[in-house]
Design an enzyme around this catalytic site. Sequence first.
Site, PDB file in Angstrom:
ATOM      1  CD  GLU A  98      56.824 -57.510   8.477  1.00 35.65           C
ATOM      2  OE1 GLU A  98      57.145 -56.912   7.449  1.00 35.65           O
ATOM      3  OE2 GLU A  98      56.700 -56.926   9.578  1.00 35.65           O
ATOM      4  CD  GLU A 100      56.962 -53.887  11.137  1.00 34.95           C
ATOM      5  OE1 GLU A 100      55.834 -53.461  11.455  1.00 34.95           O
ATOM      6  OE2 GLU A 100      57.242 -54.282   9.989  1.00 34.95           O
ATOM      7  CG  ASP A 143      64.789 -47.702   6.888  1.00 33.50           C
ATOM      8  OD1 ASP A 143      65.111 -46.548   6.604  1.00 33.50           O
ATOM      9  OD2 ASP A 143      65.463 -48.691   6.525  1.00 33.50           O
ATOM     10  CG  PHE A 144      60.492 -51.787   8.113  1.00 33.64           C
ATOM     11  CD1 PHE A 144      60.448 -50.567   7.452  1.00 33.64           C
ATOM     12  CD2 PHE A 144      60.555 -52.943   7.352  1.00 33.64           C
ATOM     13  CE1 PHE A 144      60.476 -50.506   6.070  1.00 33.64           C
ATOM     14  CE2 PHE A 144      60.579 -52.886   5.969  1.00 33.64           C
ATOM     15  CZ  PHE A 144      60.550 -51.672   5.328  1.00 33.64           C
ATOM     16  CG  MET A 179      62.827 -46.166  13.466  1.00 33.71           C
ATOM     17  SD  MET A 179      62.868 -44.840  12.295  1.00 33.71           S
ATOM     18  CE  MET A 179      64.637 -44.637  12.197  1.00 33.71           C
ATOM     19  CG  HIS A 194      62.330 -49.051   2.033  1.00 33.54           C
ATOM     20  ND1 HIS A 194      61.284 -48.160   1.929  1.00 33.54           N
ATOM     21  CD2 HIS A 194      61.758 -50.256   2.269  1.00 33.54           C
ATOM     22  CE1 HIS A 194      60.134 -48.808   2.082  1.00 33.54           C
ATOM     23  NE2 HIS A 194      60.393 -50.083   2.292  1.00 33.54           N
TER      24      HIS A 194
HETATM   25  C1  LIG Z   1      56.441 -51.169   8.834  1.00 31.24           C
HETATM   26  C2  LIG Z   1      56.845 -51.909   7.623  1.00 31.24           C
HETATM   27  N1  LIG Z   1      57.072 -53.245   7.719  1.00 31.24           N
HETATM   28  C3  LIG Z   1      57.431 -53.940   6.625  1.00 31.24           C
HETATM   29  C4  LIG Z   1      57.563 -53.322   5.416  1.00 31.24           C
HETATM   30  C5  LIG Z   1      57.996 -54.113   4.190  1.00 31.24           C
HETATM   31  N2  LIG Z   1      56.852 -54.251   3.296  1.00 31.24           N
HETATM   32  C6  LIG Z   1      56.655 -53.404   2.267  1.00 31.24           C
HETATM   33  S1  LIG Z   1      55.223 -53.689   1.480  1.00 31.24           S
HETATM   34  C7  LIG Z   1      54.868 -54.982   2.488  1.00 31.24           C
HETATM   35  C8  LIG Z   1      53.610 -55.736   2.298  1.00 31.24           C
HETATM   36  C9  LIG Z   1      52.446 -54.869   2.422  1.00 31.24           C
HETATM   37  O1  LIG Z   1      51.301 -55.617   2.247  1.00 31.24           O
HETATM   38  P1  LIG Z   1      49.915 -54.896   2.135  1.00 31.24           P
HETATM   39  O2  LIG Z   1      49.736 -53.942   3.251  1.00 31.24           O
HETATM   40  O3  LIG Z   1      48.895 -55.961   1.998  1.00 31.24           O
HETATM   41  O4  LIG Z   1      50.024 -54.049   0.801  1.00 31.24           O
HETATM   42  P2  LIG Z   1      50.242 -54.585  -0.701  1.00 31.24           P
HETATM   43  O5  LIG Z   1      51.705 -54.682  -0.942  1.00 31.24           O
HETATM   44  O6  LIG Z   1      49.577 -55.887  -0.828  1.00 31.24           O
HETATM   45  O7  LIG Z   1      49.644 -53.526  -1.557  1.00 31.24           O
HETATM   46  C10 LIG Z   1      55.873 -55.169   3.427  1.00 31.24           C
HETATM   47  C11 LIG Z   1      55.879 -56.229   4.448  1.00 31.24           C
HETATM   48  C12 LIG Z   1      57.359 -51.924   5.366  1.00 31.24           C
HETATM   49  N3  LIG Z   1      57.510 -51.228   4.223  1.00 31.24           N
HETATM   50  N4  LIG Z   1      56.987 -51.260   6.467  1.00 31.24           N
END
Ligand SMILES: Cc1ncc(C[n+]2csc(CCOP(=O)(O)OP(=O)(O)O)c2C)c(N)n1
Lengths: 328, 318
Positions: A30, A61, A86-87, A89, A130
């Site tokens: 990502e 993931e 953590d991710f 998982m 995290h």
């Molecule tokens: C399972 C997981 N993968 C990656 C992340 C890292 N991460 C945190 S927010 C985010 C983006 C989320 O995008 P969206 O669902 O569109 O929500 P927004 O931030 O736009 O509100 C990512 C990749 C995470 N917290 N959890």
Amino acid sequence: MARRIRFIEALREGMRQEMERDPSVFIMGEGVGPHGSAFKQTDGLCAQFGEERLRDTPISELAIAGTAVGAAMMGMRPIADLMWIDFSMLAMDQICNQAAKLRYISNGQVKVPLVYRMSTGKSKSNAAHHSGSFYSWFINTPGLKVVLPSTPNDAKGLIISAIRDDDPVIYLEHKLLFNVRGDVPEEPFAIPLGVAEVKREGTDLTIVATGAMVGFSLTAAEALAKEGISVEVIDPRTLMPYDGATILTSVRKTGNLLCVEEGFRYCGFGSEIIAFVVENAMDSLRRPPRQLTTMHTTIPFSPPMEDYVFPNPERVAAAVRALLKSEA
Amino acid sequence: MDNAMKVRLLETMLNIRKAELQLAILYKNGKVPCAAHLYEGQEAIAAGVCAQLRVDDCLTSTHRGHGHCIAKGMPMKEMIAEVCARKTGCCGGKGGTMHLFKPDIGVMGTIGIVGAGIPVATGIALAMKMQKTDRVAVSFFGDGAANNGAFHESLNLASVWKLPVIFVCENNRYATSVAVWRSTSVEKIGDRAASYSIPGVTVDGNCVDEVYAATEAALSRARTGQGPTLIEAVTYRVRGHYEGDDAAYRKQGELTEAREHDPIEYWKQKLIEDGVLREEDFAALAAKAEAEAEEAAAFAVDSPFPAPEEALILTAQI
Ligand SMILES: Cc1ncc(C[n+]2csc(CCOP(=O)(O)OP(=O)(O)O)c2C)c(N)n1
Ligand SMILES: [Mg+2]
């Protein structure tokens, strides 16, 4: 020629040089593309290699981990960035049931040469989802190798070995270490997996420390030296397979063992090292070995509570003093 | 929608906006110990959905969850104090910005793992159905989460079991640095509902009346045993992914355009045109929300931190 660079630059340089050398190496995850990853680990690589080899993925993931397996079986060498340990998982089946087992169950007919990169450990109030240090889950899975570098030099030498290795390797990046500087050769070099390094020599007690705990232990050793306590600090660097011989040699010299790690105590890396030493060098132990770990709790958000549950240099020094005062 | 509701929606949006702007200041001043994901610009979604929920309806949310908590009725003080890591916060400082709970008003958790709140909300709805109530669960999540297995598995299961759950996807066009079109197979995430044989709608998430109407329909289905609905509310993330992210990856002009389609401004104009509100009424509402947010910030900053040892309360010690 060696220059002083940051951990993150050393890691990036290792990946860049392997991608230049071997066209089958590619990175996916990502935001690894034009943005250069969550902590900027791949900054600039997309400009050099293009989006075909720096593949931004959806937040999927399981699919990231699994497509890495499939691509690896076909002769590619994927580096899959799962961002935070953590991710990972969400991808446990692909990592632990597929990547780890396919070479074995196919009787060696397929191999899975991939690297799962993930950041690990405490940062600043990153809270319950995290701040994980769950690497013992992977150590506990036959078929996986686990690497946790503590210096820029090790970061580069170990990522190169991890990429070249024919088995799946979990490569952990401690968030507190990204900006640490150190001497790193410019040319590509590989540090073999499974080889520890003695980071400081000493005679009274052996500390086996991993990741950010290595620096904490070295700070503690410095303070203890002023009190006349001589501490040897060993960084296994590879947690699976670990370098038992180097640890035994040290414990045979010092007679005392403290394991310092950021993971939890129960069935953790430190418990394994203590079990190994007890099994193989019980006769050279002068006092019961001990562990200093993160307390067995979900990681709280608020700084006073967060600081309370993690090891720090003062706690390492206190643990050494307590161990040496304990009943022989 | 009666006039009182129209004004209430505006108030809720203002409360969220002012609370988030206070948090931006608190973050700059070092009072928030880690980067927070703010909800500015998406207020119409939380407001339009939560306005029709009962206190005993429940929600789950995400890393960007402050607004949902306010809209569901969490006092600003408790939210801001938690984000500032204080003992007086809604989780006593244990949870923080990404982990806010207040079950007595149905805030069943904002969750830091993307997508993880979706199956949890589905399970909450399962209990509501098994317990023979007419309560409803709502899951708020982002466009990014709609590409995660948790989304697809939950929609399928909720459809098969006809669960009283509303899936609200806030498409703010980005998941961290990754634009939605680079990661998502459909133009409209609402269309994905068809795969699970449930209704799916895509509305303008910056128009609170559209969100309100879509929720009304979804709620009546859910309360009468007809099962789940997917609502995609299209909006725009006007701040960085987190405070401190300069969002250099935006397309040029995108932000300016989004700022011109501000949800609060839209609703204010609408209410003035409809004769529900005068300019000075709006000013008074905005001032009231701002005062409350300032008071909440002062409360948070004056509150004590938890004691270090409190870290071990609720942990199984061996
Ligand atoms: C399972 C997981 N993968 C990656 C992340 C890292 N991460 C945190 S927010 C985010 C983006 C989320 O995008 P969206 O669902 O569109 O929500 P927004 O931030 O736009 O509100 C990512 C990749 C995470 N917290 N959890
Ligand atoms: Mg988004």
